[in-house]
Design an enzyme around this catalytic site. Structure first.
Site, PDB file in Angstrom:
ATOM      1  N   LYS A  44       2.836  11.606  -3.308  1.00  0.00           N
ATOM      2  CA  LYS A  44       1.735  11.062  -4.118  1.00  0.00           C
ATOM      3  C   LYS A  44       0.889  11.989  -4.769  1.00  0.00           C
ATOM      4  O   LYS A  44       0.296  11.524  -5.848  1.00  0.00           O
ATOM      5  CB  LYS A  44       1.141   9.993  -3.276  1.00  0.00           C
ATOM      6  CG  LYS A  44       0.502   9.137  -3.908  1.00  0.00           C
ATOM      7  CD  LYS A  44      -0.298   7.908  -2.862  1.00  0.00           C
ATOM      8  CE  LYS A  44      -1.520   7.111  -3.801  1.00  0.00           C
ATOM      9  NZ  LYS A  44      -1.773   6.159  -2.582  1.00  0.00           N
ATOM     10  N   ASP A 102       0.912  -1.136  -0.020  1.00  0.00           N
ATOM     11  CA  ASP A 102       0.035   0.079   0.162  1.00  0.00           C
ATOM     12  C   ASP A 102       0.836   1.136   0.089  1.00  0.00           C
ATOM     13  O   ASP A 102       1.441   1.552   0.976  1.00  0.00           O
ATOM     14  CB  ASP A 102      -0.772  -0.175   1.204  1.00  0.00           C
ATOM     15  CG  ASP A 102      -1.616   1.194   1.364  1.00  0.00           C
ATOM     16  OD1 ASP A 102      -1.557   2.021   0.646  1.00  0.00           O
ATOM     17  OD2 ASP A 102      -2.511   1.412   2.403  1.00  0.00           O
ATOM     18  N   GLU A 140      -7.068   0.929  -4.426  1.00  0.00           N
ATOM     19  CA  GLU A 140      -7.141   0.527  -3.166  1.00  0.00           C
ATOM     20  C   GLU A 140      -8.345   0.025  -2.424  1.00  0.00           C
ATOM     21  O   GLU A 140      -8.249  -0.806  -1.653  1.00  0.00           O
ATOM     22  CB  GLU A 140      -6.681   1.789  -2.420  1.00  0.00           C
ATOM     23  CG  GLU A 140      -5.315   2.094  -2.687  1.00  0.00           C
ATOM     24  CD  GLU A 140      -4.929   3.594  -2.361  1.00  0.00           C
ATOM     25  OE1 GLU A 140      -5.734   4.369  -2.092  1.00  0.00           O
ATOM     26  OE2 GLU A 140      -3.660   3.926  -2.679  1.00  0.00           O
ATOM     27  N   ASP A 185     -12.811   5.273   1.463  1.00  0.00           N
ATOM     28  CA  ASP A 185     -11.549   5.169   1.962  1.00  0.00           C
ATOM     29  C   ASP A 185     -10.965   6.604   1.913  1.00  0.00           C
ATOM     30  O   ASP A 185     -10.908   7.398   0.919  1.00  0.00           O
ATOM     31  CB  ASP A 185     -10.676   4.372   0.846  1.00  0.00           C
ATOM     32  CG  ASP A 185      -9.125   4.425   1.234  1.00  0.00           C
ATOM     33  OD1 ASP A 185      -8.862   5.119   2.073  1.00  0.00           O
ATOM     34  OD2 ASP A 185      -8.367   3.663   0.635  1.00  0.00           O
TER      35      ASP A 185
END
Ligand code: ADP
Ligand code: MG
Length: 579
Positions: A70, A8, A147, A170
């Protein structure tokens, strides 16, 4: 073949897991923790550190540290660390390299293959950049996995349960994803995804920072430019304040001095938990839009969802859970740690690839999370206008998929057509993302309106192949669209890899010692003058011993420093475990 790890690669934290004896196991990093902050730093001697040490370094020397990169994956943005430029994928590859080394230490064997997760909402460039980061780190990337799909896999395998509609909510540090999926006889089918790539727990931390500055009568913009050390320290305090606000009705937070130092004489501010939802109203509101959109795309009402799964550390906030509860009229499910569940799912996916017997009943389908299409001209009366978008594969189509559309030449005797391939949802191409072009040549002379078939094939790894066929001659042209991260040729890729090879990596096994040094250096600024002298001496002795080959000498200096810190009421986290 070695084992495939599941990773992850988060905005805030990254984790690595393997599938073992029928279930996923999270692997500890050099500090013995499973969460590695996705932070990269360059030490004074030029060596690279990753994780907590880098985070610690960032408080005193923010110019040597990069975090949250990211958010810039797949863009041309360059981040400067200690005067050197890095692309977001290079920084990500450094994080992955650290995870790889730690995994190898934990497993006692070489690790070369990985499944890496990305937010469902990542576009082609962002996915390709992630894949490249994995390759730069020395991995063969077996799968790029969404994800929320990973989270659902973890719940599906670990918690069982029959056929149902799931929604994965999420909320991580910097991205928000909503995914609607159907579980049927062990098969996962994604029905819709929506999200925001610039929304997460960090925004709530920023809100606490702004809150404190406002109470102190200070302006964020000015502090950001003039007092970066104060801001860096305040951010760290705000991060823990935010967590405490979730469980305590009121908390106190100190305001560091302009130079970033902190002690008892610093002013303290009182924050009421009940005030947070009002201040966070806009952020909470932004969580609702993707929820509504995902449900609409899946053609479901909120009541049609059987279960809501929470993923991402920020879903630990009670206000977020309350919002979910309100929206769906039911308790969300968060029996698995929300910040670990994605990595667990990635390890399950790895096991699927390795055909582990424990997961042989699981089948996985996925969707293309955005519309893919080409530019066409439109006829308005007698006028033709370019710049319009013709979707070929619609958002949320189950993949792998192949679809065909037809375009036509617009002029008599037109011999050539340039097919512009786009990704996005807008009617006009200028608002969509150009993925590339494909030249079609050798169209036989004739009137306008010669037909060209455009075929898109999109596979499970997010590889898009575009094929154009001149109908009259059958001649075909094709191009592959995903691997070409913007402006990066094979040569450039090799150069990027060589550049990273030259970087000296700080030995991972010594990071724990470095972490202690950085921690102690930070504490020095927080204690009184008298105590400071003793601590200074202990740090000096420890730093000297760090370069010493005499093990006993080093251990003595280390335990002395730990003792001093603990007497000063600043015990080193985890010190009791390892000393
Ligand atoms: P990412 O997937 O972006 O790497 P994570 O899932 O690790 O992120 O979540 C990180 C975010 O979760 C951070 O913003 C962190 O502040 C937040 N977080 C973690 N634990 C808590 C908590 N107990 N209360 C509030 N926020 C939390
Ligand atoms: Mg995450």
């Amino acid at each position: 073949m070695g084992r495939i790890v599941g990773i992850d690669l988060g905005t805030t934290n990254s984790l690595c897991a393997v599938f073992e004896d029928g279930s996923p196991r999270l692997l500890p990093n050099a500090l013995g923790e499973v969460l590695t902050p996705s932070v990269v730093g360059v030490l004074e001697d030029g060596s690279v550190v990753v994780g907590k040490v880098a985070q610690e370094l960032g408080v005193r020397a923010p110019e040597r540290v990069a975090a949250s990169f990211k958010r810039w994956m797949g863009t041309d943005r360059e981040l400067v660390l200690a005067g050197r430029g890095f692309s977001p994928q290079e920084l990500s590859s450094l994080v992955l390299r650290a995870l790889k080394r730690d995994a190898e230490t934990a497993l006692g064997e070489e690790v070369t293959e990985a499944v890496i997760t990305v937010p469902a909402y990542f576009n082609e460039h962002q996915r390709a950049a992630t894949r490249m980061a994995g390759e730069l780190a020395g991995f063969r990337v077996r799968r790029i996995l969404n994800e929320p799909t990973a989270a659902a896999l973890a719940y599906g395998l670990l918690e069982g349960g029959g056929n149902r509609s799931l929604l994965v909510f999420d909320l991580g540090g910097g991205t928000f994803d909503v995914t609607v999926m159907e579980v049927f006889e062990g098969t996962f089918e994604i029905r819709a995804t929506a999200g925001e790539s610039q929304l997460g727990g960090e925004d709530f931390t920023a809100l606490v920072v702004a809150w404190v500055l406002e109470q102190a009568g200070l302006h964020y913009e000015r502090i950001e430019v003039a007092e970066p050390l104060r801001l860096a320290r305040l951010r760290l305090l705000a991060e823990s304040a935010k967590r405490r606000l979730g469980v305590e009705p009121e908390i106190e937070i100190a305001l560091p001095r302009a130079d970033g130092t902190l002690d008892e004489s610093c002013p303290r501010h009182r924050l009421l938990a009940s005030e947070l939802p009002r201040r966070a109203e806009r952020l909470l509101e932004r969580l609702r839009l993707p929820l509504a959109r995902a449900l609409r795309d899946a053609r479901l009402a909120a009541s049609g969802i059987d279960e809501v799964l929470l993923a991402g550390g920020a879903t630990r906030m009670p206000w977020v859970q309350e919002l979910v509860r309100e929206h769906f009229g039911r308790e969300p499910r968060c029996t698995l740690d929300p910040d670990l569940v994605v990595a667990r799912g990635a390890a399950i996916q790895a096991a699927l690839i390795a055909s582990d017997a424990a997961v042989e009943d699981l089948v996985l389908t996925d969707v293309c999370p955005f519309t893919l299409g080409v530019e066409v001209m439109k006829q308005f009366g007698s006028v033709q206008r370019a710049g319009y978008y013709l979707p070929v594969i619609h958002r949320n189509t189950t993949i792998p998929v192949a679809k065909e559309q037809f375009v036509a030449t617009v002029e008599p005797n037109q011999r050539q057509v340039t097919v512009h391939v786009y990704q996005g949802e807008s009617r006009r191409v200028e608002e969509n993302l150009l993925l590339g072009t494909l030249e079609v040549r050798g169209i036989p002379p004739g009137p306008s309106g010669q037909s060209i078939a455009i075929r898109f094939s999109y596979d499970i790894n997010g590889l898009l192949e575009v094929e154009a066929r001149i109908e009259r001659t059958g001649q075909k042209f094709s191009a592959l669209f995903t691997q070409n991260v913007k402006n990066l040729s094979k040569d450039e890729l090799a150069r990027a890899a060589a550049k990273l090879q030259r970087l000296k990596f700080f030995p991972r096994e010594d990071e724990r010692n470095q972490h202690l040094l950085r921690f102690a250096e930070r504490v020095v600024g927080q204690v009184g003058t008298f105590q400071r002298t003793a601590l200074d001496e202990a740090i000096d002795a420890y730093e000297t011993a760090l370069h010493d080959t005499d093990r006993a000498h080093f251990e003595a200096a280390r335990s002395h420093l730990l003792q001093v810190l603990s007497h000063l009421d600043h015990p080193f986290p985890g010190a009791t475990r390892d000393s």
